[in-house]
Design an enzyme around this catalytic site. Structure first.
Site, PDB file in Angstrom:
ATOM      1  N   PHE A 117     -45.013  25.440 -29.529  1.00 43.04           N
ATOM      2  CA  PHE A 117     -44.352  26.725 -29.814  1.00 43.04           C
ATOM      3  C   PHE A 117     -43.439  26.667 -31.029  1.00 43.04           C
ATOM      4  O   PHE A 117     -42.764  27.636 -31.343  1.00 43.04           O
ATOM      5  CB  PHE A 117     -43.575  27.219 -28.578  1.00 43.04           C
ATOM      6  CG  PHE A 117     -42.551  26.253 -28.038  1.00 43.04           C
ATOM      7  CD1 PHE A 117     -41.295  26.132 -28.617  1.00 43.04           C
ATOM      8  CD2 PHE A 117     -42.830  25.469 -26.916  1.00 43.04           C
ATOM      9  CE1 PHE A 117     -40.346  25.248 -28.128  1.00 43.04           C
ATOM     10  CE2 PHE A 117     -41.887  24.578 -26.411  1.00 43.04           C
ATOM     11  CZ  PHE A 117     -40.642  24.468 -27.021  1.00 43.04           C
ATOM     12  N   LYS A 150     -29.727  35.342 -30.076  1.00 44.76           N
ATOM     13  CA  LYS A 150     -30.946  35.261 -30.890  1.00 44.76           C
ATOM     14  C   LYS A 150     -31.306  36.645 -31.460  1.00 44.76           C
ATOM     15  O   LYS A 150     -30.768  37.668 -31.005  1.00 44.76           O
ATOM     16  CB  LYS A 150     -32.078  34.698 -30.021  1.00 44.76           C
ATOM     17  CG  LYS A 150     -31.815  33.250 -29.563  1.00 44.76           C
ATOM     18  CD  LYS A 150     -32.987  32.695 -28.749  1.00 44.76           C
ATOM     19  CE  LYS A 150     -32.735  31.265 -28.317  1.00 44.76           C
ATOM     20  NZ  LYS A 150     -33.883  30.675 -27.586  1.00 44.76           N
ATOM     21  N   HIS A 175     -29.165  31.054 -26.943  1.00 41.46           N
ATOM     22  CA  HIS A 175     -29.316  29.600 -27.018  1.00 41.46           C
ATOM     23  C   HIS A 175     -28.012  28.960 -26.615  1.00 41.46           C
ATOM     24  O   HIS A 175     -26.941  29.486 -26.922  1.00 41.46           O
ATOM     25  CB  HIS A 175     -29.656  29.166 -28.452  1.00 41.46           C
ATOM     26  CG  HIS A 175     -29.409  27.701 -28.695  1.00 41.46           C
ATOM     27  ND1 HIS A 175     -30.334  26.740 -28.386  1.00 41.46           N
ATOM     28  CD2 HIS A 175     -28.303  27.035 -29.136  1.00 41.46           C
ATOM     29  CE1 HIS A 175     -29.813  25.537 -28.666  1.00 41.46           C
ATOM     30  NE2 HIS A 175     -28.584  25.698 -29.116  1.00 41.46           N
ATOM     31  N   ARG A 220     -24.760  26.843 -20.001  1.00 38.53           N
ATOM     32  CA  ARG A 220     -26.181  26.739 -19.613  1.00 38.53           C
ATOM     33  C   ARG A 220     -26.408  27.482 -18.289  1.00 38.53           C
ATOM     34  O   ARG A 220     -27.412  28.175 -18.115  1.00 38.53           O
ATOM     35  CB  ARG A 220     -26.606  25.271 -19.451  1.00 38.53           C
ATOM     36  CG  ARG A 220     -26.522  24.442 -20.704  1.00 38.53           C
ATOM     37  CD  ARG A 220     -27.663  24.619 -21.641  1.00 38.53           C
ATOM     38  NE  ARG A 220     -28.953  24.270 -21.101  1.00 38.53           N
ATOM     39  CZ  ARG A 220     -30.079  24.311 -21.823  1.00 38.53           C
ATOM     40  NH1 ARG A 220     -30.053  24.683 -23.101  1.00 38.53           N
ATOM     41  NH2 ARG A 220     -31.224  24.000 -21.281  1.00 38.53           N
ATOM     42  N   TYR A 250     -34.076  23.299 -35.066  1.00 40.66           N
ATOM     43  CA  TYR A 250     -34.971  22.997 -33.941  1.00 40.66           C
ATOM     44  C   TYR A 250     -35.828  21.764 -34.203  1.00 40.66           C
ATOM     45  O   TYR A 250     -36.915  21.636 -33.650  1.00 40.66           O
ATOM     46  CB  TYR A 250     -35.859  24.209 -33.656  1.00 40.66           C
ATOM     47  CG  TYR A 250     -35.182  25.278 -32.817  1.00 40.66           C
ATOM     48  CD1 TYR A 250     -34.709  25.003 -31.529  1.00 40.66           C
ATOM     49  CD2 TYR A 250     -35.021  26.579 -33.287  1.00 40.66           C
ATOM     50  CE1 TYR A 250     -34.097  25.970 -30.754  1.00 40.66           C
ATOM     51  CE2 TYR A 250     -34.413  27.568 -32.517  1.00 40.66           C
ATOM     52  CZ  TYR A 250     -33.954  27.249 -31.252  1.00 40.66           C
ATOM     53  OH  TYR A 250     -33.355  28.214 -30.470  1.00 40.66           O
ATOM     54  N   ARG A 259     -30.226  35.496 -19.120  1.00 36.35           N
ATOM     55  CA  ARG A 259     -31.673  35.588 -19.343  1.00 36.35           C
ATOM     56  C   ARG A 259     -32.369  36.394 -18.258  1.00 36.35           C
ATOM     57  O   ARG A 259     -33.283  37.171 -18.540  1.00 36.35           O
ATOM     58  CB  ARG A 259     -32.263  34.183 -19.471  1.00 36.35           C
ATOM     59  CG  ARG A 259     -31.958  33.567 -20.832  1.00 36.35           C
ATOM     60  CD  ARG A 259     -32.281  32.104 -20.872  1.00 36.35           C
ATOM     61  NE  ARG A 259     -32.221  31.543 -22.221  1.00 36.35           N
ATOM     62  CZ  ARG A 259     -32.265  30.241 -22.479  1.00 36.35           C
ATOM     63  NH1 ARG A 259     -32.366  29.372 -21.485  1.00 36.35           N
ATOM     64  NH2 ARG A 259     -32.207  29.808 -23.731  1.00 36.35           N
ATOM     65  N   ASN A 309     -35.659  34.973 -25.448  1.00 38.65           N
ATOM     66  CA  ASN A 309     -34.806  34.843 -24.270  1.00 38.65           C
ATOM     67  C   ASN A 309     -33.314  35.008 -24.588  1.00 38.65           C
ATOM     68  O   ASN A 309     -32.456  34.472 -23.903  1.00 38.65           O
ATOM     69  CB  ASN A 309     -35.097  33.528 -23.547  1.00 38.65           C
ATOM     70  CG  ASN A 309     -34.933  32.303 -24.439  1.00 38.65           C
ATOM     71  OD1 ASN A 309     -34.485  32.420 -25.573  1.00 38.65           O
ATOM     72  ND2 ASN A 309     -35.283  31.149 -23.924  1.00 38.65           N
ATOM     73  N   GLU A 367     -25.128  20.617 -33.404  1.00 35.91           N
ATOM     74  CA  GLU A 367     -25.383  22.057 -33.597  1.00 35.91           C
ATOM     75  C   GLU A 367     -24.150  22.792 -34.135  1.00 35.91           C
ATOM     76  O   GLU A 367     -24.275  23.683 -34.975  1.00 35.91           O
ATOM     77  CB  GLU A 367     -25.848  22.677 -32.276  1.00 35.91           C
ATOM     78  CG  GLU A 367     -27.226  22.154 -31.871  1.00 35.91           C
ATOM     79  CD  GLU A 367     -27.717  22.703 -30.545  1.00 35.91           C
ATOM     80  OE1 GLU A 367     -26.981  23.457 -29.875  1.00 35.91           O
ATOM     81  OE2 GLU A 367     -28.861  22.372 -30.179  1.00 35.91           O
ATOM     82  N   THR A 387     -34.806  28.643 -19.117  1.00 38.75           N
ATOM     83  CA  THR A 387     -35.519  29.014 -20.350  1.00 38.75           C
ATOM     84  C   THR A 387     -36.472  30.174 -20.087  1.00 38.75           C
ATOM     85  O   THR A 387     -36.511  31.149 -20.845  1.00 38.75           O
ATOM     86  CB  THR A 387     -36.331  27.802 -20.868  1.00 38.75           C
ATOM     87  OG1 THR A 387     -35.488  26.664 -20.903  1.00 38.75           O
ATOM     88  CG2 THR A 387     -36.909  28.074 -22.244  1.00 38.75           C
TER      89      THR A 387
HETATM   90  P1  ATP Z   1     -32.352  26.957 -26.098  1.00 38.41           P
HETATM   91  O1  ATP Z   1     -32.556  25.605 -26.767  1.00 38.41           O
HETATM   92  O2  ATP Z   1     -32.775  28.109 -26.971  1.00 38.41           O
HETATM   93  O3  ATP Z   1     -30.978  27.107 -25.540  1.00 38.41           O
HETATM   94  P2  ATP Z   1     -33.633  25.953 -23.764  1.00 38.41           P
HETATM   95  O4  ATP Z   1     -32.831  24.707 -24.011  1.00 38.41           O
HETATM   96  O5  ATP Z   1     -33.543  26.613 -22.445  1.00 38.41           O
HETATM   97  O6  ATP Z   1     -33.302  27.050 -24.845  1.00 38.41           O
HETATM   98  P3  ATP Z   1     -35.819  24.591 -25.051  1.00 38.41           P
HETATM   99  O7  ATP Z   1     -36.793  23.808 -24.253  1.00 38.41           O
HETATM  100  O8  ATP Z   1     -34.781  23.859 -25.840  1.00 38.41           O
HETATM  101  O9  ATP Z   1     -35.153  25.671 -24.077  1.00 38.41           O
HETATM  102  O10 ATP Z   1     -36.657  25.529 -26.022  1.00 38.41           O
HETATM  103  C1  ATP Z   1     -36.042  26.131 -27.135  1.00 38.41           C
HETATM  104  C2  ATP Z   1     -36.528  27.550 -27.236  1.00 38.41           C
HETATM  105  O11 ATP Z   1     -37.913  27.543 -27.544  1.00 38.41           O
HETATM  106  C3  ATP Z   1     -36.429  28.380 -25.943  1.00 38.41           C
HETATM  107  O12 ATP Z   1     -35.175  28.935 -25.723  1.00 38.41           O
HETATM  108  C4  ATP Z   1     -37.471  29.450 -26.214  1.00 38.41           C
HETATM  109  O13 ATP Z   1     -36.972  30.435 -27.109  1.00 38.41           O
HETATM  110  C5  ATP Z   1     -38.567  28.647 -26.915  1.00 38.41           C
HETATM  111  N1  ATP Z   1     -39.539  28.104 -25.947  1.00 38.41           N
HETATM  112  C6  ATP Z   1     -39.354  27.094 -25.052  1.00 38.41           C
HETATM  113  N2  ATP Z   1     -40.444  26.861 -24.328  1.00 38.41           N
HETATM  114  C7  ATP Z   1     -41.383  27.743 -24.792  1.00 38.41           C
HETATM  115  C8  ATP Z   1     -42.738  28.022 -24.468  1.00 38.41           C
HETATM  116  N3  ATP Z   1     -43.367  27.329 -23.512  1.00 38.41           N
HETATM  117  N4  ATP Z   1     -43.358  29.012 -25.136  1.00 38.41           N
HETATM  118  C9  ATP Z   1     -42.741  29.704 -26.113  1.00 38.41           C
HETATM  119  N5  ATP Z   1     -41.461  29.492 -26.473  1.00 38.41           N
HETATM  120  C10 ATP Z   1     -40.794  28.534 -25.822  1.00 38.41           C
HETATM  121 MG    MG Z   2     -32.725  23.737 -25.905  1.00 44.98          MG
END
Ligand code: ATP
Ligand code: MG
Length: 138
Positions: free
Chosen positions: A57, A9, A115, A85, A49, A102, A112, A126, A91
């Site tokens: 968010f 990212k 992705h 993962r 997304y 992370r 973080n 994706e 996350t």
């Molecule tokens: P990613 O999809 O980026 O691999 P993830 O699957 O662990 O991460 P998701 O729940 O898909 O998490 O959320 C996508 C992204 O949105 C997170 O990686 C983070 O950057 C952001 N995000 C998730 N939860 C929050 C939150 N509560 N507040 C702010 N940003 C968030």
């Molecule tokens: Mg995700």
């Protein structure tokens, strides 16, 4: 064999963590079969997304993801999706296991660093979102 999409990212690129992230991948036997740098537009980030469109968010996340260039990669390996993962960690970096990307590098629940696709169907979507078949080495 499985494929997954990885993104370093904008925070990871900006902080000079491309090499660190790639080292984690290569050390753990995930093979990079496509890679490029992109700077996403708002529409591109929103499309990527889309599943999070209703989340509180969403607008902050798309603003962050368009704030600078990202490295997007396709990774291949046995159980690549879950293995990557596991390498990324939770996350929320505060809950991420010791030794994960992370835990080691993230500074914020949003910023973080990486992705990774979360399932087979999302990985297919994706990978196709960013790469044509011709860009993936066989
Ligand atoms: P990613 O999809 O980026 O691999 P993830 O699957 O662990 O991460 P998701 O729940 O898909 O998490 O959320 C996508 C992204 O949105 C997170 O990686 C983070 O950057 C952001 N995000 C998730 N939860 C929050 C939150 N509560 N507040 C702010 N940003 C968030
Ligand atoms: Mg995700």
């Amino acid at each position: 064999m499985e494929r997954t999409l990885s993104i370093i990212k904008p925070d990871g690129v900006q902080r000079g963590l491309i090499g660190e992230v790639i080292q984690h991948l290569e050390k753990n036997g995930l093979k990079i079969i496509a890679a490029k740098m992109i700077h996403m537009t708002g529409r591109e980030a929103e499309g990527f997304y889309d599943v999070h469109r209703e989340k509180p968010f969403f607008s902050s996340l798309t603003a962050f993801m368009t704030s600078g260039p990202c490295v997007v990669m396709v990774l291949e390996g046995e159980n690549a999706i879950s293995r990557y993962r596991d390498l990324m960690g939770a996350t929320n970096y505060k809950e991420a296991a010791e030794g994960t990307i992370r835990r080691e590098f993230a500074t914020d629940i949003e910023k973080n660093v990486v992705h990774g696709s979360d399932a087979l169907e999302t990985a297919v979507f994706e990978i196709g979102y960013f790469f044509s078949q011709l860009e993936i080495v066989l």
